[in-house]
Design a protein around this motif. Structure first.
Motif, PDB file in Angstrom:
ATOM      1  N   ASP A 224       0.799  -1.222   0.000  1.00  0.00           N
ATOM      2  CA  ASP A 224       0.000   0.000   0.000  1.00  0.00           C
ATOM      3  C   ASP A 224       0.834   1.275   0.000  1.00  0.00           C
ATOM      4  OD1 ASP A 224      -2.421  -1.259  -0.174  1.00  0.00           O
ATOM      5  OD2 ASP A 224      -3.021  -0.909   1.910  1.00  0.00           O
ATOM      6  N   LEU A 225       2.146   1.165   0.158  1.00  0.00           N
ATOM      7  CA  LEU A 225       2.973   2.354  -0.019  1.00  0.00           C
ATOM      8  C   LEU A 225       2.745   2.953  -1.405  1.00  0.00           C
ATOM      9  CD1 LEU A 225       6.336   1.270   1.642  1.00  0.00           C
ATOM     10  CD2 LEU A 225       4.662   2.917   2.514  1.00  0.00           C
ATOM     11  N   TYR A 226       2.491   2.080  -2.372  1.00  0.00           N
ATOM     12  CA  TYR A 226       2.167   2.569  -3.714  1.00  0.00           C
ATOM     13  C   TYR A 226       0.897   3.418  -3.687  1.00  0.00           C
ATOM     14  CZ  TYR A 226       0.281   2.409  -8.469  1.00  0.00           C
ATOM     15  OH  TYR A 226      -0.292   2.744  -9.674  1.00  0.00           O
ATOM     16  N   LYS A 227      -0.108   2.961  -2.964  1.00  0.00           N
ATOM     17  CA  LYS A 227      -1.365   3.722  -2.880  1.00  0.00           C
ATOM     18  C   LYS A 227      -1.144   5.089  -2.253  1.00  0.00           C
ATOM     19  CE  LYS A 227      -4.328   2.563   0.340  1.00  0.00           C
ATOM     20  NZ  LYS A 227      -5.402   1.832   1.071  1.00  0.00           N
ATOM     21  N   TRP A 228      -0.435   5.124  -1.121  1.00  0.00           N
ATOM     22  CA  TRP A 228      -0.211   6.418  -0.465  1.00  0.00           C
ATOM     23  C   TRP A 228       0.623   7.336  -1.351  1.00  0.00           C
ATOM     24  CZ3 TRP A 228      -3.925   6.270   2.558  1.00  0.00           C
ATOM     25  CH2 TRP A 228      -4.215   5.160   3.350  1.00  0.00           C
ATOM     26  N   ALA A 229       1.553   6.766  -2.098  1.00  0.00           N
ATOM     27  CA  ALA A 229       2.397   7.581  -2.973  1.00  0.00           C
ATOM     28  C   ALA A 229       1.579   8.219  -4.089  1.00  0.00           C
ATOM     29  CB  ALA A 229       3.535   6.739  -3.548  1.00  0.00           C
ATOM     30  N   TYR A 230       0.756   7.424  -4.793  1.00  0.00           N
ATOM     31  CA  TYR A 230       0.039   8.034  -5.916  1.00  0.00           C
ATOM     32  C   TYR A 230      -1.075   8.960  -5.444  1.00  0.00           C
ATOM     33  CZ  TYR A 230      -3.861   4.525  -5.991  1.00  0.00           C
ATOM     34  OH  TYR A 230      -4.953   3.728  -5.707  1.00  0.00           O
ATOM     35  N   LYS A 231      -1.582   8.748  -4.235  1.00  0.00           N
ATOM     36  CA  LYS A 231      -2.576   9.682  -3.711  1.00  0.00           C
ATOM     37  C   LYS A 231      -1.961  11.046  -3.401  1.00  0.00           C
ATOM     38  CE  LYS A 231      -5.953   6.447  -1.765  1.00  0.00           C
ATOM     39  NZ  LYS A 231      -7.134   7.008  -2.468  1.00  0.00           N
ATOM     40  N   LEU A 232      -0.647  11.099  -3.291  1.00  0.00           N
ATOM     41  CA  LEU A 232       0.045  12.355  -3.015  1.00  0.00           C
ATOM     42  C   LEU A 232       0.607  13.002  -4.279  1.00  0.00           C
ATOM     43  CD1 LEU A 232       1.860  11.293   0.276  1.00  0.00           C
ATOM     44  CD2 LEU A 232      -0.157  12.752   0.067  1.00  0.00           C
ATOM     45  N   LEU A 233       0.293  12.446  -5.446  1.00  0.00           N
ATOM     46  CA  LEU A 233       0.650  13.103  -6.703  1.00  0.00           C
ATOM     47  C   LEU A 233      -0.222  14.341  -6.892  1.00  0.00           C
ATOM     48  CD1 LEU A 233       0.952  10.071  -9.152  1.00  0.00           C
ATOM     49  CD2 LEU A 233       2.817  11.559  -8.432  1.00  0.00           C
ATOM     50  N   LEU A 236       4.435  14.497  -4.856  1.00  0.00           N
ATOM     51  CA  LEU A 236       5.613  13.639  -4.909  1.00  0.00           C
ATOM     52  C   LEU A 236       6.067  13.453  -6.352  1.00  0.00           C
ATOM     53  CD1 LEU A 236       4.660  10.765  -2.440  1.00  0.00           C
ATOM     54  CD2 LEU A 236       5.779  12.937  -1.948  1.00  0.00           C
ATOM     55  N   PRO A 237       7.340  13.190  -6.567  1.00  0.00           N
ATOM     56  CA  PRO A 237       7.811  12.910  -7.929  1.00  0.00           C
ATOM     57  C   PRO A 237       7.391  11.520  -8.376  1.00  0.00           C
ATOM     58  CG  PRO A 237       9.623  12.717  -6.374  1.00  0.00           C
ATOM     59  CD  PRO A 237       8.449  13.255  -5.596  1.00  0.00           C
ATOM     60  N   SER A 238       7.153  11.373  -9.659  1.00  0.00           N
ATOM     61  CA  SER A 238       6.726  10.081 -10.200  1.00  0.00           C
ATOM     62  C   SER A 238       7.769   8.994  -9.994  1.00  0.00           C
ATOM     63  CB  SER A 238       6.423  10.224 -11.694  1.00  0.00           C
ATOM     64  OG  SER A 238       5.218  10.924 -11.886  1.00  0.00           O
ATOM     65  N   GLU A 239       9.037   9.353  -9.937  1.00  0.00           N
ATOM     66  CA  GLU A 239      10.077   8.355  -9.690  1.00  0.00           C
ATOM     67  C   GLU A 239       9.866   7.659  -8.343  1.00  0.00           C
ATOM     68  OE1 GLU A 239      11.493  11.128 -12.767  1.00  0.00           O
ATOM     69  OE2 GLU A 239      10.605  11.421 -10.780  1.00  0.00           O
ATOM     70  N   MET A 240       9.442   8.416  -7.343  1.00  0.00           N
ATOM     71  CA  MET A 240       9.186   7.833  -6.032  1.00  0.00           C
ATOM     72  C   MET A 240       7.959   6.926  -6.084  1.00  0.00           C
ATOM     73  SD  MET A 240       8.757   9.753  -2.324  1.00  0.00           S
ATOM     74  CE  MET A 240      10.279  10.669  -2.569  1.00  0.00           C
ATOM     75  N   VAL A 241       6.955   7.332  -6.821  1.00  0.00           N
ATOM     76  CA  VAL A 241       5.755   6.509  -6.975  1.00  0.00           C
ATOM     77  C   VAL A 241       6.111   5.181  -7.643  1.00  0.00           C
ATOM     78  CG1 VAL A 241       3.480   6.356  -8.057  1.00  0.00           C
ATOM     79  CG2 VAL A 241       4.247   8.517  -7.059  1.00  0.00           C
ATOM     80  N   MET A 242       6.965   5.232  -8.671  1.00  0.00           N
ATOM     81  CA  MET A 242       7.340   4.006  -9.362  1.00  0.00           C
ATOM     82  C   MET A 242       8.235   3.116  -8.506  1.00  0.00           C
ATOM     83  SD  MET A 242       5.801   3.375 -12.091  1.00  0.00           S
ATOM     84  CE  MET A 242       6.839   2.011 -12.648  1.00  0.00           C
ATOM     85  N   ASP A 243       9.039   3.693  -7.639  1.00  0.00           N
ATOM     86  CA  ASP A 243       9.800   2.870  -6.700  1.00  0.00           C
ATOM     87  C   ASP A 243       8.844   2.067  -5.820  1.00  0.00           C
ATOM     88  OD1 ASP A 243      12.184   3.846  -7.705  1.00  0.00           O
ATOM     89  OD2 ASP A 243      12.533   5.244  -6.046  1.00  0.00           O
ATOM     90  N   CYS A 244       7.770   2.703  -5.370  1.00  0.00           N
ATOM     91  CA  CYS A 244       6.759   2.016  -4.562  1.00  0.00           C
ATOM     92  C   CYS A 244       6.005   0.986  -5.396  1.00  0.00           C
ATOM     93  CB  CYS A 244       5.788   3.026  -3.956  1.00  0.00           C
ATOM     94  SG  CYS A 244       6.526   4.154  -2.757  1.00  0.00           S
ATOM     95  N   PHE A 245       5.684   1.347  -6.630  1.00  0.00           N
ATOM     96  CA  PHE A 245       4.974   0.431  -7.528  1.00  0.00           C
ATOM     97  C   PHE A 245       5.781  -0.845  -7.731  1.00  0.00           C
ATOM     98  CE2 PHE A 245       4.216  -1.421 -11.668  1.00  0.00           C
ATOM     99  CZ  PHE A 245       2.844  -1.367 -11.840  1.00  0.00           C
ATOM    100  N   GLU A 246       7.055  -0.701  -8.012  1.00  0.00           N
ATOM    101  CA  GLU A 246       7.875  -1.877  -8.308  1.00  0.00           C
ATOM    102  C   GLU A 246       8.074  -2.764  -7.086  1.00  0.00           C
ATOM    103  OE1 GLU A 246      10.315  -0.262 -12.211  1.00  0.00           O
ATOM    104  OE2 GLU A 246      11.296  -0.152 -10.239  1.00  0.00           O
TER     105      GLU A 246
END
Length: 313
Positions: A224-233, A236-246
């Motif tokens: 769910d770190l991915y969820k919290w990351a994209y909800k903060l777009l 946050l930078p997309s690179e951080m979101v993709m780190d969580c996604f991967e």
């Protein structure tokens, strides 16, 4: 509008610089999104690799859209279209002058104030979840039994993933549930238990107690770190979101390997958590993912705190 962020904290990117970052991000997303979109067009399912696109609300087109994050200024005529994106703004001449840029230059950045005003509750809740989860001791005794609890006595209820075969059959799966302690702390896994399995769980996670229940050893909390990351777009930078996604992608693969489903034909050999060896392998993976997630959780919380601190000044 005046420029609120101190100049020394800004990152200014020329058009060729940020377009290269945008292209790299889109290629990174395509590795995961393109096969999913092809399967969807063909009416096909994948029990592991579709999950991040079907369970979470961020869709492939949204994930492809590159965001530089708060405190980054994009220069050049191609940046002007972003001024129309939600939570972006064009810099006025006063802000341009403070950066040593000519009046009338095209410069666009994330509208931090607007984002924080519009998403106040979401930002606050994300911060609470990130901080509270990090502060708790990790638990490593669940062995992925949440997936088994979701199909416990499934013959009495609607089938889950009806196109997949249970590795041990229904009776064998039920026995694994009955022979083990079920101790899931994650509401968004617990809510998919069959009714007969719900009463077997040692905890009673709910949306209301989520902020007090999440713990950093949980695979789903770390996904769910991915969820919290994209909800903060776009904060946050997309690179951080993709780190969580991967990270979430790899966790999902292991989670399903430890599930009751037979996924050999899909290329995912089983982690047989009904055995001591399987339990040990599960915990080894779980600890490794928890260590990775702890660093990402710290980065997310730090970026969120930095953005809100700037706006508070």
């Amino acid at each position: 509008m005046s420029w609120a962020t101190p100049v020394e904290q800004l990152r200014v990117l020329a058009a060729d610089e940020w377009r290269a970052l945008e292209d790299a991000h889109q290629q990174r997303v395509s590795r995961y999104a393109d096969p999913y979109l092809a399967r969807r067009s063909a009416g096909q399912k994948h029990p592991v690799e579709d999950f991040l696109f079907t369970y979470y609300t961020q869709k492939p087109g949204q994930l492809r859209r590159w965001h530089p994050g708060a405190g980054t200024i994009l220069l050049g005529d191609k940046a002007i279209a972003r001024a129309e994106w939600k939570h972006y703004r064009r810099l006025d001449d006063g802000a341009l002058a403070s950066l040593g840029l000519p009046a009338g230059s095209t410069a666009v950045t994330v509208d931090v104030a607007g984002f924080l005003a519009d998403r106040k509750e979401a930002v606050a809740f994300a911060g609470i979840i990130l901080r509270n989860t990090a502060a708790r001791p990790a638990q490593f005794g669940c062995f992925g039994l949440h997936e088994w609890a979701m199909v416990y006595h499934q013959d009495r209820f609607d089938l889950r993933h009806e196109y997949l075969r249970l590795r041990l059959g229904s009776a064998g799966t039920d026995k694994v549930v009955e022979d083990n302690r079920i101790r899931c702390t994650h509401f968004d896994a617990f809510r998919f238990y069959t009714p007969d399995a719900t009463v077997l769980n040692e905890f009673a996670p709910s949306r209301e107690n989520q902020r007090h229940m999440e713990q950093p050893g949980c695979l789903h909390a770390n996904m769910d770190l991915y969820k919290w990351a994209y909800k903060l777009l776009p904060l946050l930078p997309s690179e951080m979101v993709m780190d969580c996604f991967e990270l979430s992608w790899r966790i999902r693969a292991m989670d399903m390997q430890a599930s009751p489903y037979d996924l050999e034909e899909w290329g995912y050999p089983a982690i047989a958590i009904e055995t001591p060896q399987g339990k040990a392998a599960y915990v080894e993976h779980q600890r490794s993912f928890a260590a990775e997630a702890a660093l990402l959780r710290q980065r997310l919380a730090g970026a969120l705190s930095a953005a809100t601190a700037v706006e508070a000044r």
